[in-house]
Each structure stands twice: as C-alpha cells, then as structure tokens.
Design a protein around this motif. Structure first.
Motif, mmCIF file in Angstrom:
data_model
loop_
_atom_site.group_PDB
_atom_site.id
_atom_site.type_symbol
_atom_site.label_atom_id
_atom_site.label_comp_id
_atom_site.label_asym_id
_atom_site.label_seq_id
_atom_site.Cartn_x
_atom_site.Cartn_y
_atom_site.Cartn_z
ATOM 1 N N GLU A 35 0.826 -1.210 0.000
ATOM 2 C CA GLU A 35 0.000 0.000 0.000
ATOM 3 C C GLU A 35 0.859 1.259 0.000
ATOM 4 O OE1 GLU A 35 -2.583 -0.304 3.349
ATOM 5 O OE2 GLU A 35 -3.664 -2.040 2.549
ATOM 6 N N ARG A 36 1.972 1.198 0.720
ATOM 7 C CA ARG A 36 2.864 2.358 0.778
ATOM 8 C C ARG A 36 3.573 2.575 -0.560
ATOM 9 N NH1 ARG A 36 6.957 0.651 4.012
ATOM 10 N NH2 ARG A 36 5.681 0.837 5.864
ATOM 11 N N GLY A 37 3.891 1.460 -1.215
ATOM 12 C CA GLY A 37 4.574 1.564 -2.496
ATOM 13 C C GLY A 37 6.077 1.467 -2.430
ATOM 14 N N ASN A 38 6.625 1.248 -1.231
ATOM 15 C CA ASN A 38 8.062 1.003 -1.128
ATOM 16 C C ASN A 38 8.367 0.250 0.163
ATOM 17 O OD1 ASN A 38 8.116 2.839 1.015
ATOM 18 N ND2 ASN A 38 9.052 4.472 -0.170
ATOM 19 N N LEU A 39 9.577 -0.295 0.209
ATOM 20 C CA LEU A 39 10.069 -1.039 1.367
ATOM 21 C C LEU A 39 10.925 -0.107 2.213
ATOM 22 C CD1 LEU A 39 10.810 -3.816 2.823
ATOM 23 C CD2 LEU A 39 12.785 -3.851 1.281
ATOM 24 N N ARG A 40 10.636 -0.022 3.501
ATOM 25 C CA ARG A 40 11.471 0.756 4.411
ATOM 26 C C ARG A 40 12.499 -0.188 5.025
ATOM 27 N NH1 ARG A 40 6.743 4.406 7.371
ATOM 28 N NH2 ARG A 40 6.468 5.884 5.645
ATOM 29 N N CYS A 41 13.721 -0.043 4.597
ATOM 30 C CA CYS A 41 14.771 -0.978 5.001
ATOM 31 C C CYS A 41 15.840 -0.230 5.786
ATOM 32 C CB CYS A 41 15.377 -1.639 3.763
ATOM 33 S SG CYS A 41 16.447 -3.031 4.151
ATOM 34 N N GLN A 42 16.151 -0.753 6.953
ATOM 35 C CA GLN A 42 17.049 -0.069 7.879
ATOM 36 C C GLN A 42 18.490 -0.546 7.742
ATOM 37 O OE1 GLN A 42 17.948 -0.282 12.567
ATOM 38 N NE2 GLN A 42 15.788 -0.372 12.047
ATOM 39 N N VAL A 43 19.403 0.418 7.583
ATOM 40 C CA VAL A 43 20.829 0.134 7.640
ATOM 41 C C VAL A 43 21.423 1.021 8.743
ATOM 42 C CG1 VAL A 43 20.903 -0.430 5.176
ATOM 43 C CG2 VAL A 43 21.417 1.904 5.909
ATOM 44 N N ARG A 91 18.171 0.867 16.611
ATOM 45 C CA ARG A 91 17.833 0.007 15.474
ATOM 46 C C ARG A 91 16.742 -1.010 15.786
ATOM 47 N NH1 ARG A 91 23.413 -3.627 15.307
ATOM 48 N NH2 ARG A 91 23.783 -3.587 17.541
ATOM 49 N N PHE A 92 16.834 -1.718 16.901
ATOM 50 C CA PHE A 92 15.881 -2.789 17.168
ATOM 51 C C PHE A 92 14.497 -2.230 17.540
ATOM 52 C CE2 PHE A 92 20.012 -4.921 18.333
ATOM 53 C CZ PHE A 92 20.103 -5.638 17.149
ATOM 54 N N THR A 93 14.491 -1.142 18.296
ATOM 55 C CA THR A 93 13.214 -0.519 18.644
ATOM 56 C C THR A 93 12.518 0.020 17.399
ATOM 57 O OG1 THR A 93 14.118 0.095 20.807
ATOM 58 C CG2 THR A 93 12.122 1.230 20.087
ATOM 59 N N ALA A 94 13.293 0.622 16.490
ATOM 60 C CA ALA A 94 12.715 1.162 15.256
ATOM 61 C C ALA A 94 12.083 0.063 14.415
ATOM 62 C CB ALA A 94 13.793 1.893 14.454
ATOM 63 N N LEU A 95 12.685 -1.118 14.442
ATOM 64 C CA LEU A 95 12.105 -2.243 13.701
ATOM 65 C C LEU A 95 10.867 -2.770 14.416
ATOM 66 C CD1 LEU A 95 12.233 -4.404 11.469
ATOM 67 C CD2 LEU A 95 13.738 -5.731 12.983
ATOM 68 N N ALA A 96 10.967 -2.949 15.715
ATOM 69 C CA ALA A 96 9.866 -3.550 16.466
ATOM 70 C C ALA A 96 8.621 -2.676 16.477
ATOM 71 C CB ALA A 96 10.306 -3.843 17.905
ATOM 72 N N ASN A 97 8.790 -1.344 16.473
ATOM 73 C CA ASN A 97 7.601 -0.483 16.545
ATOM 74 C C ASN A 97 7.033 -0.129 15.170
ATOM 75 O OD1 ASN A 97 9.139 1.612 15.499
ATOM 76 N ND2 ASN A 97 9.433 2.624 17.471
ATOM 77 N N LEU A 103 15.351 -5.007 8.833
ATOM 78 C CA LEU A 103 16.657 -4.498 9.245
ATOM 79 C C LEU A 103 17.717 -5.277 8.485
ATOM 80 C CD1 LEU A 103 17.852 -3.896 12.894
ATOM 81 C CD2 LEU A 103 19.103 -5.494 11.441
ATOM 82 N N SER A 104 18.659 -4.565 7.891
ATOM 83 C CA SER A 104 19.744 -5.217 7.157
ATOM 84 C C SER A 104 20.999 -4.403 7.402
ATOM 85 C CB SER A 104 19.388 -5.290 5.658
ATOM 86 O OG SER A 104 20.429 -5.919 4.932
ATOM 87 N N ARG A 105 21.635 -4.628 8.576
ATOM 88 C CA ARG A 105 22.696 -3.716 8.979
ATOM 89 C C ARG A 105 23.661 -4.353 9.984
ATOM 90 N NH1 ARG A 105 22.283 0.719 12.808
ATOM 91 N NH2 ARG A 105 24.164 -0.390 13.339
ATOM 92 N N THR A 106 24.415 -5.284 9.553
ATOM 93 C CA THR A 106 25.480 -5.888 10.367
ATOM 94 C C THR A 106 25.024 -6.154 11.804
ATOM 95 O OG1 THR A 106 26.420 -3.701 10.901
ATOM 96 C CG2 THR A 106 27.354 -4.885 9.013
ATOM 97 N N LEU A 229 26.025 -12.218 11.004
ATOM 98 C CA LEU A 229 25.313 -10.973 10.703
ATOM 99 C C LEU A 229 24.121 -11.293 9.808
ATOM 100 C CD1 LEU A 229 28.433 -8.723 9.982
ATOM 101 C CD2 LEU A 229 27.334 -9.248 12.180
ATOM 102 N N ALA A 230 22.952 -10.905 10.261
ATOM 103 C CA ALA A 230 21.737 -11.367 9.591
ATOM 104 C C ALA A 230 20.680 -10.272 9.529
ATOM 105 C CB ALA A 230 21.161 -12.572 10.347
ATOM 106 N N PRO A 231 19.852 -10.301 8.481
ATOM 107 C CA PRO A 231 18.695 -9.403 8.461
ATOM 108 C C PRO A 231 17.676 -9.836 9.513
ATOM 109 C CG PRO A 231 18.634 -10.887 6.573
ATOM 110 C CD PRO A 231 19.937 -11.133 7.275
ATOM 111 N N ALA A 232 16.792 -8.942 9.870
ATOM 112 C CA ALA A 232 15.768 -9.251 10.868
ATOM 113 C C ALA A 232 14.469 -8.554 10.501
ATOM 114 C CB ALA A 232 16.225 -8.802 12.261
#
Length: 346
Positions: A35-43, A91-97, A103-106, A229-232
């Motif tokens: 619906e948003r039209g893009n993926l929000r991916c965290q590095v 990083r983890f809070t931003a993903l969880a909320n 998340l893709s960031r070492t 190191l893994a995405p989450a």
C-alpha cells in the motif's frame, strides 16, 4: 548496579518491542509495504562494504543489496526501497515499533535479541568475528598483549560485551572507551585516544582502508567471537519473515545453480534443470505460499545478482569492494566448504 541498569533497559526495550509487534499485527507487513509503495529498510551510518553512500548520495553495499532483493521480490522493482540510516542504539526498537519493515545492517544474531526484543532473525548474509586494530609501530602483535590498554568500541553492540568478556577472561584490565558513532570512535583512535579499536573484522578492514595511511595499522590475529550478521524482521508476521528469508536463500541458491545477473534470461529460456525452472517461476507454484508473483526470484537475480556477485562487488575485490577474500572462509558456498547454504527450493 550496572547489571541492574542493563536489565531495566533491556526490559524497557522488550516492552516497546512487544507493543510494537502487537500494533503492527492488525495488518500484514506485505499489505503495508504494498500500500505504501516502497520497502522501508534499515541500515546503519555509512560503513564500507555493507552500506555506504556514493558521490551522488546513493546507498550501496552488501546489506543494501539485501534490501533491494526484497523490494525486487515484492514489487518486481529493486528501486522501490527507502533506505533508513539508524543508530545502533535505536535500530531494534525502530524495527519492532514498525518504523522499518526490515533491518539489514550488520546485526549479530543472538539468543537474547531473537527472543526478547520482538524481532526475528533470518539467515545470515555474512559470517564475521570480532578483532582488534592497532598501530603497527605499537609493537603489539597479539590481543593478549593489550593488558591495561584503552580500547575504543561502539556502544550498544555485541562488540562492547565481547570486549568486556575477553578482558575479564584473560585478566587484561582493558578500559572500554565507548562511542555511539563509529566514525568518532575511529577518529579518537587515530588521534591517540585509544591504544586499539575493536569491532567486526570485516568492518575494521573497510575502516582501515579509509585511514590516512592504512599501512600504519593492522588487525591482530585473534578472533574474539562468532558474529553471524543477519537481516531481521518484526516478530509475529510469518509471511513477511518467509519473504525476507527466501529472498536471502534465492541469492545463495542462484549462485549454487550458476544463475547470474547476466545469464538469468538465457537460463530461463534454455535450461532443462527443473531446479532452475522452479526457482525462476517457469514451473511449479513456489510463489503461492509467499504471496508473491511467480517471477519473484527471477526479479531478484535479474535486478540485484546472486550472492557471489554481491560478495565480489562489495566485500571482495570489486571496484566498490573492501578486499576480503572469500575462498576458504565461512562465507563460501557449502559446496566450497563454507556455511552459505539454501534449503531446497521446491
């Protein structure tokens, strides 16, 4: 008191994470992303090899490629991704909320992170280990010679805890000098504020390359830790976890099958290997459980490449690479003695 403070902090983060997961469960992540039209991916902040900015401000790197692979799988367009640069502490809070879709960031996959922060780790895209960088003229040739040393380390990372454990185990009395920004950490080391700097060895190799005189510095031989190191993704959305998980596996499986960005069209048109045809969507229905189009994996390989191509481009000897040899390491394919392995795609 320090341990109590750490527990309280972790508990607070866990509460936020669980709340975030609950809020986000009303609508699937795939629906939100479409619906948003893009993926929000965290590095993270720019770091050589994994996520960096070119002269025009465009992100590139191994972890950025993971983001693009998922965008290609979902939209058929690897450019439909918003890269978010987030600090280690947030990083983890931003993903969880729900601020980020993945998340893709070492980030190191650990038990406590996987079970207490409201997130789920997926297959590692790089196996690393922690080490030390020192000046060659220091005369230090082993980490066990760092007794009483001041060591610069990024706070909020597994590196900080590993350093404390290493010092305690070996009775070295190392003083941790902590920083939120690894650039400030490295500047402090270069200006003599620390005797050594510690971090994941791959990151340090990239950082040394950017030092004024790289040959004045060296990475000590000891490896302190395992750093898968893994995405989450956010906990509780199995379909979304499957999409990211199998996007990573598609990159690895493509390399194993010899499918490259350059030959994927030819492989699709001429291959008689059922494994190739199933993966590229010409046969079977592998896409249905993911909720994606049949050509989801084709789009990943066509637009991003396979894992080996990405490694060479960003971690290996490519123009943008940081020169870490892959042969004989854990990051080689399982057929070459490494740990890069995809379950069967059938």
């Amino acid at each position: 008191m320090k341990r109590k403070s750490q527990i309280v902090t972790l508990a607070a983060l866990s509460t936020v994470a669980v709340m975030g997961a609950s809020v986000a469960s009303a609508e699937s992540t795939l629906e939100i992303v479409k619906e948003r039209g893009n993926l929000r991916c965290q590095v993270g902040p720019p770091s050589a090899g994994y996520y960096n900015l070119d002269s025009e401000g465009v992100w590139y790197g191994l972890d950025v490629a993971m983001c693009k692979a998922v965008a290609a799988a979902v939209f058929g367009d690897a450019t439909k991704v918003e890269i978010q640069s987030v600090s280690s502490q947030a990083r983890f809070t931003a993903l969880a909320n729900g601020e980020s879709d993945m998340l893709s960031r070492t980030a190191t996959w650990t038990l406590s992170r996987d079970t207490q922060l409201g997130i789920d780790f997926l297959p590692p895209n790089f196996y690393d280990g922690q080490g030390f960088t020192v000046r060659r003229d220091s005369g230090i040739t082993s980490a066990l010679e760092l007794k009483g040393a001041k060591v610069c380390v990024t706070t909020g990372t597994t590196n900080e805890l590993n350093l404390t454990d290493f010092s305690r185990t070996n009775d070295l009395g190392i003083s941790n000098v902590t920083f939120e920004d690894f650039n400030v950490r490295d500047d402090t080391y270069l200006n003599g504020g620390c005797d050594a700097v510690t971090g994941d060895k791959s990151s340090m190799a990239g950082n040394i390359a950017s030092f004024p005189v790289p040959s004045d510095h060296m990475i000590l031989p000891e490896t302190l830790s395992k750093e898968p190191l893994a995405p989450a993704v956010r906990h509780g959305d199995n379909q979304w976890a499957d999409i990211v998980r199998w996007s990573v596996f598609a990159l690895i499986n493509a390399e194993e099958l010899g499918i490259t960005q350059a030959n994927v069209d030819e492989m699709l048109a001429t291959s008689t290997d059922p494994n190739v045809l199933r993966m590229l969507g010409a046969e079977g229905n592998l896409n249905e459980g993911l909720g994606l189009e049949p050509d989801w994996a084709y789009n990943i390989i066509k637009q991003v490449g396979n894992y080996g191509e990405l490694y060479e481009a960003y971690m290996g000897g490519g123009e943008l690479g940081i020169g870490i040899d892959r042969a004989g390491t854990l990051n080689a394919l399982w057929t070459d003695g490494g740990l890069m392995y995809s379950p069967p795609m059938r």
